[in-house]
Write a protein that holds these residues in place. Structure first.
Motif, PDB file in Angstrom:
ATOM      1  N   LYS A 238      -0.975   6.892  -6.052  1.00  0.00           N
ATOM      2  CA  LYS A 238      -1.825   6.675  -6.476  1.00  0.00           C
ATOM      3  C   LYS A 238      -2.660   6.961  -5.028  1.00  0.00           C
ATOM      4  O   LYS A 238      -2.552   7.213  -3.906  1.00  0.00           O
ATOM      5  CB  LYS A 238      -2.167   5.440  -6.035  1.00  0.00           C
ATOM      6  N   THR A 239      -4.620   7.088  -5.420  1.00  0.00           N
ATOM      7  CA  THR A 239      -4.659   7.306  -4.702  1.00  0.00           C
ATOM      8  C   THR A 239      -5.679   6.079  -3.861  1.00  0.00           C
ATOM      9  O   THR A 239      -5.024   5.224  -4.571  1.00  0.00           O
ATOM     10  CB  THR A 239      -6.486   7.900  -4.897  1.00  0.00           C
ATOM     11  N   ARG A 240      -6.697   6.112  -2.969  1.00  0.00           N
ATOM     12  CA  ARG A 240      -6.130   5.330  -2.264  1.00  0.00           C
ATOM     13  C   ARG A 240      -7.811   4.247  -3.360  1.00  0.00           C
ATOM     14  O   ARG A 240      -7.593   2.971  -3.026  1.00  0.00           O
ATOM     15  CB  ARG A 240      -7.379   5.789  -1.096  1.00  0.00           C
ATOM     16  N   ALA A 241      -8.215   4.674  -3.414  1.00  0.00           N
ATOM     17  CA  ALA A 241      -9.684   4.044  -4.181  1.00  0.00           C
ATOM     18  C   ALA A 241      -8.674   3.697  -5.137  1.00  0.00           C
ATOM     19  O   ALA A 241      -8.996   1.623  -6.081  1.00  0.00           O
ATOM     20  CB  ALA A 241     -10.786   5.039  -4.990  1.00  0.00           C
ATOM     21  N   ALA A 242      -7.533   4.011  -6.713  1.00  0.00           N
ATOM     22  CA  ALA A 242      -6.676   2.806  -6.940  1.00  0.00           C
ATOM     23  C   ALA A 242      -5.614   2.327  -6.491  1.00  0.00           C
ATOM     24  O   ALA A 242      -6.147   1.122  -7.203  1.00  0.00           O
ATOM     25  CB  ALA A 242      -5.870   3.816  -7.318  1.00  0.00           C
TER      26      ALA A 242
ATOM     27  N   ARG B 136       0.943  -1.770  -0.449  1.00  0.00           N
ATOM     28  CA  ARG B 136      -0.204   0.364   0.244  1.00  0.00           C
ATOM     29  C   ARG B 136       0.821   0.883   0.293  1.00  0.00           C
ATOM     30  O   ARG B 136       0.612   2.446  -0.932  1.00  0.00           O
ATOM     31  CB  ARG B 136      -0.758  -0.151   1.160  1.00  0.00           C
ATOM     32  N   GLU B 137       1.596   1.379   0.579  1.00  0.00           N
ATOM     33  CA  GLU B 137       3.132   2.457   0.360  1.00  0.00           C
ATOM     34  C   GLU B 137       3.241   2.636  -0.277  1.00  0.00           C
ATOM     35  O   GLU B 137       3.331   3.742  -0.602  1.00  0.00           O
ATOM     36  CB  GLU B 137       3.747   2.259   2.233  1.00  0.00           C
ATOM     37  N   ALA B 138       3.731   1.552  -0.869  1.00  0.00           N
ATOM     38  CA  ALA B 138       4.759   2.126  -2.416  1.00  0.00           C
ATOM     39  C   ALA B 138       3.644   2.315  -3.450  1.00  0.00           C
ATOM     40  O   ALA B 138       4.166   3.756  -4.180  1.00  0.00           O
ATOM     41  CB  ALA B 138       4.811   0.506  -2.650  1.00  0.00           C
ATOM     42  N   SER B 139       1.967   2.246  -3.245  1.00  0.00           N
ATOM     43  CA  SER B 139       1.555   2.698  -3.891  1.00  0.00           C
ATOM     44  C   SER B 139       1.423   4.300  -3.759  1.00  0.00           C
ATOM     45  O   SER B 139       0.960   4.925  -4.963  1.00  0.00           O
ATOM     46  CB  SER B 139      -0.165   1.857  -3.761  1.00  0.00           C
TER      47      SER B 139
ATOM     48  N   ILE C  67      -6.944   0.516  -4.658  1.00  0.00           N
ATOM     49  CA  ILE C  67      -7.514  -0.680  -4.272  1.00  0.00           C
ATOM     50  C   ILE C  67      -8.213  -1.210  -5.356  1.00  0.00           C
ATOM     51  O   ILE C  67      -7.826  -2.804  -5.650  1.00  0.00           O
ATOM     52  CB  ILE C  67      -9.119  -0.316  -3.447  1.00  0.00           C
ATOM     53  N   HIS C  68      -8.345  -0.649  -6.271  1.00  0.00           N
ATOM     54  CA  HIS C  68      -8.884  -1.716  -7.900  1.00  0.00           C
ATOM     55  C   HIS C  68      -7.467  -1.992  -8.350  1.00  0.00           C
ATOM     56  O   HIS C  68      -7.722  -2.993  -9.108  1.00  0.00           O
ATOM     57  CB  HIS C  68      -9.360   0.260  -8.550  1.00  0.00           C
ATOM     58  N   ARG C  69      -6.320  -1.370  -8.631  1.00  0.00           N
ATOM     59  CA  ARG C  69      -5.359  -1.516  -9.231  1.00  0.00           C
ATOM     60  C   ARG C  69      -4.626  -2.500  -8.693  1.00  0.00           C
ATOM     61  O   ARG C  69      -3.253  -3.227  -9.774  1.00  0.00           O
ATOM     62  CB  ARG C  69      -4.479  -0.813 -10.192  1.00  0.00           C
ATOM     63  N   VAL C  70      -3.783  -2.254  -6.967  1.00  0.00           N
ATOM     64  CA  VAL C  70      -3.522  -3.459  -6.532  1.00  0.00           C
ATOM     65  C   VAL C  70      -4.040  -4.762  -6.007  1.00  0.00           C
ATOM     66  O   VAL C  70      -3.357  -5.247  -5.596  1.00  0.00           O
ATOM     67  CB  VAL C  70      -2.427  -2.241  -5.371  1.00  0.00           C
ATOM     68  N   LEU C  71      -4.882  -3.963  -4.677  1.00  0.00           N
ATOM     69  CA  LEU C  71      -4.753  -4.898  -3.666  1.00  0.00           C
ATOM     70  C   LEU C  71      -5.702  -5.594  -3.891  1.00  0.00           C
ATOM     71  O   LEU C  71      -5.650  -6.999  -3.774  1.00  0.00           O
ATOM     72  CB  LEU C  71      -5.606  -3.892  -2.563  1.00  0.00           C
ATOM     73  N   LEU C  72      -6.941  -4.997  -4.896  1.00  0.00           N
ATOM     74  CA  LEU C  72      -8.045  -6.660  -5.490  1.00  0.00           C
ATOM     75  C   LEU C  72      -7.474  -7.567  -6.306  1.00  0.00           C
ATOM     76  O   LEU C  72      -7.113  -8.591  -5.969  1.00  0.00           O
ATOM     77  CB  LEU C  72      -9.293  -6.311  -6.203  1.00  0.00           C
ATOM     78  N   PRO C  73      -6.136  -6.998  -7.123  1.00  0.00           N
ATOM     79  CA  PRO C  73      -5.680  -8.359  -7.949  1.00  0.00           C
ATOM     80  C   PRO C  73      -4.721  -9.393  -6.998  1.00  0.00           C
ATOM     81  O   PRO C  73      -4.855 -10.443  -7.434  1.00  0.00           O
ATOM     82  CB  PRO C  73      -4.501  -7.233  -9.037  1.00  0.00           C
ATOM     83  N   VAL C  74      -4.525  -8.358  -5.846  1.00  0.00           N
ATOM     84  CA  VAL C  74      -3.616  -8.730  -4.983  1.00  0.00           C
ATOM     85  C   VAL C  74      -4.004 -10.023  -4.340  1.00  0.00           C
ATOM     86  O   VAL C  74      -3.780 -11.892  -4.192  1.00  0.00           O
ATOM     87  CB  VAL C  74      -2.839  -8.761  -3.669  1.00  0.00           C
ATOM     88  N   ALA C  75      -5.844 -10.306  -4.226  1.00  0.00           N
ATOM     89  CA  ALA C  75      -6.365 -10.755  -3.381  1.00  0.00           C
ATOM     90  C   ALA C  75      -7.641 -11.787  -4.446  1.00  0.00           C
ATOM     91  O   ALA C  75      -8.734 -11.820  -3.944  1.00  0.00           O
ATOM     92  CB  ALA C  75      -7.495  -9.832  -2.621  1.00  0.00           C
ATOM     93  N   ARG C  76      -7.288 -11.192  -5.926  1.00  0.00           N
ATOM     94  CA  ARG C  76      -7.892 -11.674  -7.282  1.00  0.00           C
ATOM     95  C   ARG C  76      -8.177 -13.545  -5.921  1.00  0.00           C
ATOM     96  O   ARG C  76      -8.985 -14.531  -6.320  1.00  0.00           O
ATOM     97  CB  ARG C  76      -7.966 -12.142  -7.401  1.00  0.00           C
ATOM     98  N   PRO C  77      -6.763 -14.411  -5.648  1.00  0.00           N
ATOM     99  CA  PRO C  77      -7.120 -15.596  -5.427  1.00  0.00           C
ATOM    100  C   PRO C  77      -8.500 -15.798  -4.246  1.00  0.00           C
ATOM    101  O   PRO C  77      -8.970 -17.234  -4.351  1.00  0.00           O
ATOM    102  CB  PRO C  77      -5.675 -16.095  -5.325  1.00  0.00           C
ATOM    103  N   ASN C  78      -8.228 -15.366  -3.519  1.00  0.00           N
ATOM    104  CA  ASN C  78      -8.919 -15.367  -2.040  1.00  0.00           C
ATOM    105  C   ASN C  78     -10.673 -15.262  -2.165  1.00  0.00           C
ATOM    106  O   ASN C  78     -11.800 -15.289  -1.985  1.00  0.00           O
ATOM    107  CB  ASN C  78      -8.797 -14.451  -1.423  1.00  0.00           C
ATOM    108  N   ILE C  79     -10.703 -13.641  -3.838  1.00  0.00           N
ATOM    109  CA  ILE C  79     -11.985 -13.804  -3.680  1.00  0.00           C
ATOM    110  C   ILE C  79     -12.568 -15.410  -4.501  1.00  0.00           C
ATOM    111  O   ILE C  79     -14.021 -15.286  -4.316  1.00  0.00           O
ATOM    112  CB  ILE C  79     -12.112 -12.409  -4.368  1.00  0.00           C
ATOM    113  N   ALA C  80     -11.951 -15.584  -5.671  1.00  0.00           N
ATOM    114  CA  ALA C  80     -12.314 -16.778  -6.155  1.00  0.00           C
ATOM    115  C   ALA C  80     -12.440 -18.060  -5.745  1.00  0.00           C
ATOM    116  O   ALA C  80     -14.349 -18.599  -5.153  1.00  0.00           O
ATOM    117  CB  ALA C  80     -10.603 -17.136  -7.155  1.00  0.00           C
TER     118      ALA C  80
END
Length: 327
Positions: free
Chosen positions: A210-214, A202-205, A216-229
């Protein structure tokens, strides 16, 4: 000895066991606990293997290709009346419909609880509500859905009778109520993925502007994609295995019925059944009198669940390989 001299360093106490050494050197109590853990794990594997093998033998024995594309017929003796094409289609419609409702809502809720969570009193209420839904029996959810969707203003969602009476029964209503069963699983898995993401990501983004929304959309959700699946797969398994909600809110008709004039949507507004209700009706203790078909349908449902688990594993592995991420 001088007053300024430092006393000799005390040697730290030796551990009773070396964790990296052989388990034979462990105390008896630890070896017994280790044996119990192994026994519990092997017992679970054996039980799961017995269930799969039993359903495999029974299901393959009675499964015939024509059962997959023949529609069931209304008959007292179901052993001689059609297949279970409509229950298969009903299962697919309900699982996909419930996932379409639960997945966006669950991911959004998990993101808000993990990354925002303000005001705190509202976040605590949302977490408590999710826990309550997770612990509520499906029959209670079915009764709630029947009372809620039987209101006059919601008659467009289901079939109506003479005088404008609203039945509160349709596949669309099933999807809405069953999405509540999948919601806690999706929220929990997504939150686990977001919380396990290192803080420096998060700190690197943020350092890149990058904003918090960006982020979440471009960094955190792709990383959490296996968990979401994984959460979506667990939710789909929970929905596919439910019986009470489908019996009360789905109408329990063997064949899919339509309601309305909009193509595609008229099937969701109509009634139908799923493989679980078909198995329940044709089980040895059911009224259909076709235990052979019940075994075949149960095997097909189990096969769908196994394929779903395999697909989720492939999705998780593929996402990790593309992202170069190892947890």
């Amino acid at each position: 000895m001088s007053a300024l001299a430092t006393p000799p360093q005390e040697r730290p106490p030796r551990l009773r066991t070396d964790p990296s050494g052989s388990w034979r050197a462990w105390p008896l109590r630890d070896r017994v606990l280790l044996g119990l853990c192994w026994a519990a794990g092997l017992a679970l594997i054996a039980i799961a293997a017995l269930i799969v093998l039993y359903m495999l033998v029974k299901g393959v024995q009675y499964l015939r290709p024509e059962l997959l594309w023949d529609r069931p017929e209304a008959s007292i003796d179901q052993s001689r009346s059609g297949g279970f094409l409509d229950p298969i289609l009903g299962t697919v419609l309900i699982v996909v419909g419930a996932l379409v409702i639960a997945a966006p809502l669950g991911v959004a809720t998990a993101v808000w609880l993990t990354e925002y969570g303000k005001p705190k009193w509202l976040a605590r209420m949302v977490e408590s509500g999710i826990e309550v839904i997770a612990g509520t029996p499906s029959i209670v959810l079915a009764l709630f859905g029947l009372a809620f969707f039987a209101q006059g203003g919601l008659g467009f969602l289901s079939a109506t009778g003479e005088g404008g009476a609203v039945f509160g029964r349709s596949l669309l209503i099933c999807c809405a109520v069953l999405s509540l069963e999948a919601l806690p699983l999706i929220v929990g898995a997504t939150r686990e993925g977001l919380l396990s993401t290192p803080r420096h990501v998060r700190e690197a983004s943020y350092a890149l502007g990058k904003t918090r929304a960006a982020t979440i959309h471009r960094v955190l959700l792709p990383v959490a994609r296996p968990n979401i699946a994984t959460g979506c797969a667990l939710g789909m398994g929970r929905v596919a295995g439910d019986t009470a909600v489908v019996l009360l809110l789905g109408g329990g008709t063997l064949q899919l019925t339509t309601n309305g004039s909009i193509p595609g949507l008229n099937y969701l507004q109509g009634t139908g059944s799923t493989l679980t209700t078909y198995v329940y009706a044709n089980s040895p203790s059911g009224e259909g009198g076709a235990p052979e078909k019940a075994y075949a349908a149960a095997f097909l449902l189990l096969a769908l669940v196994l394929v779903l688990n395999w697909a989720v594993d492939r999705i998780a592995r593929g996402s990790n390989e593309r992202l170069g991420w190892t947890r």
